[in-house]
Design a protein around this motif. Sequence first.
Motif, mmCIF file in Angstrom:
data_model
loop_
_atom_site.group_PDB
_atom_site.id
_atom_site.type_symbol
_atom_site.label_atom_id
_atom_site.label_comp_id
_atom_site.label_asym_id
_atom_site.label_seq_id
_atom_site.Cartn_x
_atom_site.Cartn_y
_atom_site.Cartn_z
ATOM 1 N N SER A 150 37.559 50.889 -5.733
ATOM 2 C CA SER A 150 37.240 52.139 -6.438
ATOM 3 C C SER A 150 35.810 52.051 -6.957
ATOM 4 C CB SER A 150 38.214 52.386 -7.591
ATOM 5 O OG SER A 150 38.085 51.363 -8.583
ATOM 6 N N SER A 151 35.259 53.190 -7.319
ATOM 7 C CA SER A 151 33.897 53.261 -7.859
ATOM 8 C C SER A 151 33.849 54.290 -8.961
ATOM 9 C CB SER A 151 32.894 53.614 -6.753
ATOM 10 O OG SER A 151 33.131 54.922 -6.265
ATOM 11 N N ALA A 152 32.722 54.304 -9.679
ATOM 12 C CA ALA A 152 32.513 55.243 -10.773
ATOM 13 C C ALA A 152 31.473 56.273 -10.369
ATOM 14 C CB ALA A 152 32.070 54.505 -12.041
ATOM 15 N N SER A 154 31.176 57.533 -0.633
ATOM 16 C CA SER A 154 32.442 57.282 0.039
ATOM 17 C C SER A 154 32.676 55.787 0.152
ATOM 18 C CB SER A 154 32.444 57.921 1.435
ATOM 19 O OG SER A 154 33.661 57.689 2.092
ATOM 20 N N LEU A 155 33.974 55.387 0.091
ATOM 21 C CA LEU A 155 34.427 54.020 0.341
ATOM 22 C C LEU A 155 35.489 54.067 1.425
ATOM 23 C CD1 LEU A 155 34.914 52.587 -3.280
ATOM 24 C CD2 LEU A 155 32.962 52.250 -1.774
ATOM 25 N N VAL A 169 25.196 61.226 6.470
ATOM 26 C CA VAL A 169 25.830 62.059 5.446
ATOM 27 C C VAL A 169 27.343 61.899 5.435
ATOM 28 C CG1 VAL A 169 23.956 63.731 5.464
ATOM 29 C CG2 VAL A 169 25.872 64.033 7.027
ATOM 30 N N GLY A 170 27.915 61.280 6.441
ATOM 31 C CA GLY A 170 29.352 61.066 6.482
ATOM 32 C C GLY A 170 29.706 59.986 7.495
ATOM 33 N N SER A 195 26.144 55.509 0.249
ATOM 34 C CA SER A 195 25.508 56.049 -0.947
ATOM 35 C C SER A 195 25.051 57.481 -0.695
ATOM 36 C CB SER A 195 24.316 55.190 -1.358
ATOM 37 O OG SER A 195 23.239 55.371 -0.456
ATOM 38 N N ARG A 196 24.648 58.140 -1.765
ATOM 39 C CA ARG A 196 24.177 59.511 -1.658
ATOM 40 C C ARG A 196 22.877 59.616 -0.860
ATOM 41 N NH1 ARG A 196 21.780 61.658 -6.766
ATOM 42 N NH2 ARG A 196 23.489 60.460 -7.663
ATOM 43 N N THR A 197 22.092 58.537 -0.846
ATOM 44 C CA THR A 197 20.820 58.571 -0.129
ATOM 45 C C THR A 197 20.951 58.195 1.341
ATOM 46 O OG1 THR A 197 20.388 56.290 -0.806
ATOM 47 C CG2 THR A 197 19.518 58.034 -2.202
#
Length: 1059
Positions: free
Chosen positions: A224-226, A287-288, A355-356, A302-304
Amino acid sequence: MDYRLDPGLIRWSPNPRNDAFLHINTEHRYAQLYEPTGHAQRGKFEFRKVAKHEALPSLKTYDWSPTIPNLVAVGTETGVVNLVRVQDNSTEFLELKLKVARTCQAVAFSIMGKLAVGLDRVRSDHCLYIWDVNRLSSLDATTSGFPETIRRTPFEPVSRFESGTAVSSIKFFEDNPNVLLRGIKGHGLRMHDLRDHNGIVTEFKTKCCNNLAIDYADPNYFASSALDQPGVMIWDRRAVSRQDSTPAYKLATDRDDVPWGGALRLENAIQMEDAAFMDNKNSFIKSLRFCRDHPNTLAVLSRTGQLKIISTRKEYVDDGDEIIVEDTPELLEIRRSYELDPYYADPARKNEKIVGFDWITMNSSVLQPRMLVLRASGALDVLEQPSMTSQYAYKLIPWKAPFRGFDQDASYHDAPIVFEADYSRDILAPLVTELELADKPVFGSDRVDVPTLLEKAISIPPYEYLTVKTTKKVDPPSSFLEAPTIAEKLKALRSFLQETETQDSSVESPSQLERHEKLLYDTRNAVQFSSKAQFVLDHAMLFRAQEGYLFNYITNQKVVADDPWLRDVWAWVAGAEEAAREGGMISAPLDIGYMGVYTLWTNNLGSRPLMRLTEGTTTNPDIVEWERSLNAINKRLGIPKFDGAVDTKKPHHREMCLEMCKWGRSYETEFSEARSVSSLTTDSTWHTMLAAHALFGGDTKGAVQILKRASTEHPELLFVSLALQLIGKTSHTKEALDFDERVASKTDPYLRAISSLIATGDWAIIANQESLPLRDRIFVALRTFSDDALTHWLEKEVRSAIEVGDIESIVLTGITDTLVDVLARYVQKFNDYQTATLLLSICSPRFIDDVRTKAFRMSYRNYLQRHHANYTRAKFDVESTKRSKHHGRPTLRPPGRQIALRCVYCDAEANLVSLAAAEAEEAATHTGRHAPPHTQAPSFMQPTVTRTGVAHHQGAAANTNPFTEKMVAAGISCPTCKRHLPRCVVCMEVVGLPRSDRPDLAKDPEVRLAGRFPTFCMKCQHCLHLDHARKWFARHRECPVPECRCSCNFRSNEELMYH
């Protein structure tokens, strides 16, 4: 296939038996189902579209059912959950209504046909709903939409949980589908069995309650992540109670800041250096995903666009000290991590950002793990996890370092792979497997049969399968063998390569950068040469250093004569050095030495602006002070006034910038030579170049005269001279002619520039003509562009130079901080950190403060040290320290003392200062006088106090041998342990003392010096007289001591002739 999708969401089928993937477009609100049909590898992914569902509800979250074919649950921001069937090409959906509408934050299917929905917090309703959708599994796949019987009987939730708490993420365990894992915002993670009516819940306290992912291959672990942290937590579901846990796990949770239930804590799973992370609207981690085929393999996006694979394993615990308890939580450790797209932060590749992604479920665990990625451009690609086992063969190759093969005239490019016969099959099996499975279809009707293929591959002897692909070696030309310098040798090899390659006359005129890159790439990628030629190519930097490639810029131009662009760089540096001599570029309050056109035009003083100001100045000058200082410098250097055809507010800036473009070039000499009759035999490009230079400087008549005189040898230039005369007589407002670049000169960039000016009269075309040298383009822009247009053009050129690493841009940047950015890219492409180090050492750290300059310097020094070029390295240290002086003081820290005496017995070090102090102390003792203040004894001879409080002297005992003290003062004996220098292992006499064979009486001064100088082997520490060492190692490699097997005379590159 070359097929592009719109950016959106991508998901591989959660059913391992269903080879399909789903793409959802969130902007146009449709979902498409695809099926892989063949290859699935990087750059080659074959698939076809199966179905499309349009009019998709507004999507907040979604999940794909693993048991009901192609059933997708879509959660919306309005609190409505819709069920859609993607395979029927319809627009129908089934709506599951809630008691209170609010944002749906997570949905998840189980393999038992249950659907869980997590909702935002509301006081009057539960936030976790469970539906049973098993009756949808009986739907006919050939029918469209949902039957009326299904619609008439609404679905009702079978369970409700979590009253008054927001549910942010949900997952079901596949090995136990009744166990539900959910993330609770602000509380942590909760896990419980839906069949347990007592409501017993296992809770994990954490802020990482988003992006839940369960390891399919080892479901005991989940991650999980925050939202506001770049970290990832991996948990162990077996952490139920402390009584059933091992002592090692309890100790880790108590001392290592690991929360209870945690197996691995990654505080920085992704990089945080990108500016995009400054926006806190979205989660750092997008995403994980866990790999279904391989356990303990987690992918993080990551978002980048950074995609990283983290491979973990169970942490080692010594069984002797640990009580083994079955089914207890275990800690994990990182085994290895991979960056699947290292250039994700490159601005030039923003359309290639990921992006995915999702893992591809393979039909065999033998195949390398791979994932399907969706890029910002809409392109689909497949990325594979690098193989670990196939690398073992290369790591076990029994090469003798370094492998050269010069005695067999073999190249290390073709080094054979040879192992012992008993182990060769086991070692090479992973490599054989990977090579055999490469470029094979893994989906569709033609998919590879992995077990059959492996059985066939393993049955073949590995050395018959792995044939070494050798290239036919070509002997270098005779001009290479006869060339005395490295520049002439490289010229000979490049000429040979140009003769063997085919020329394409249809190619447009290449830019200066393309020509330079081709020049360097041709020799760097050449592998067909014999070992002698390949050896020169591999050690070009060392040969240049041996020929004096340092800080004599005239010599540097000769050393790099094979590279015209690099030669022009050193010519510019020589001009800058000449201009800055005796304070020529200093006028209070500025020192503009070695600045470039861009840095001067923008008044950029760099990272150390105070170093550019004269003494007593503490504030940066304004534009008026800049103009006044530049006016004084221009007058001192005799720079002519600006006579360009444009109004400017900074005329003195333009005057100096125009002069910078001329540094290292003698336009007047070239111009007079072109007018002379003796130059008529010169190639036409020479005359068009000088005519263009005259034209760029505003001298149209001079350009016409050059072309007229050259037309006697080159008649085609007569028409160009006539056209130039006509444009001087016509009005400036004439209509531009139609200039077709396709028919312009492809071999002569200057003739192309003159033709474009005749046809259009637009100087901007010439300034943007990349086939011209950058110097000339800058010169044209300075004379013809307005102030604002010039600033914009210079900024664009600097950005382009930094992006491609164009070393020609030193005219723009000067030797400033901006040049460091250019050279960083240049070194990355061509690995020429020698040139980068020498250029930056002129002004670093005097004017430049950048850690990369230190990295270049250390790399170059280590390179020289590795090749035993000690004298060259020491000379570089001394010269670069001298050039770092500012106001008479060096800004570069001088290198440490190169020679010191170290006792091989007690490891104490003594230098000349301490020995001089000991000698003075001894003299003062014998004469009864105190030692002078400046000859204070060293620390090892100071009085110390013992435990009993009695002071004693470390340097001498009560019964000191005066002869020993004399040897200490002479540097023959150690001041600490009083043992003398070692004996020469050849003559067995103490080094430093007069020898019995009296080499000091020899007539040859070198023999006298060698007889006194001791040498030590740094490995075995045995000592020899220098002349004895020379004689011994002229015939031997090993140490003269019989019991010692040290290869004292080993040299990694014996073929190099060191100076």
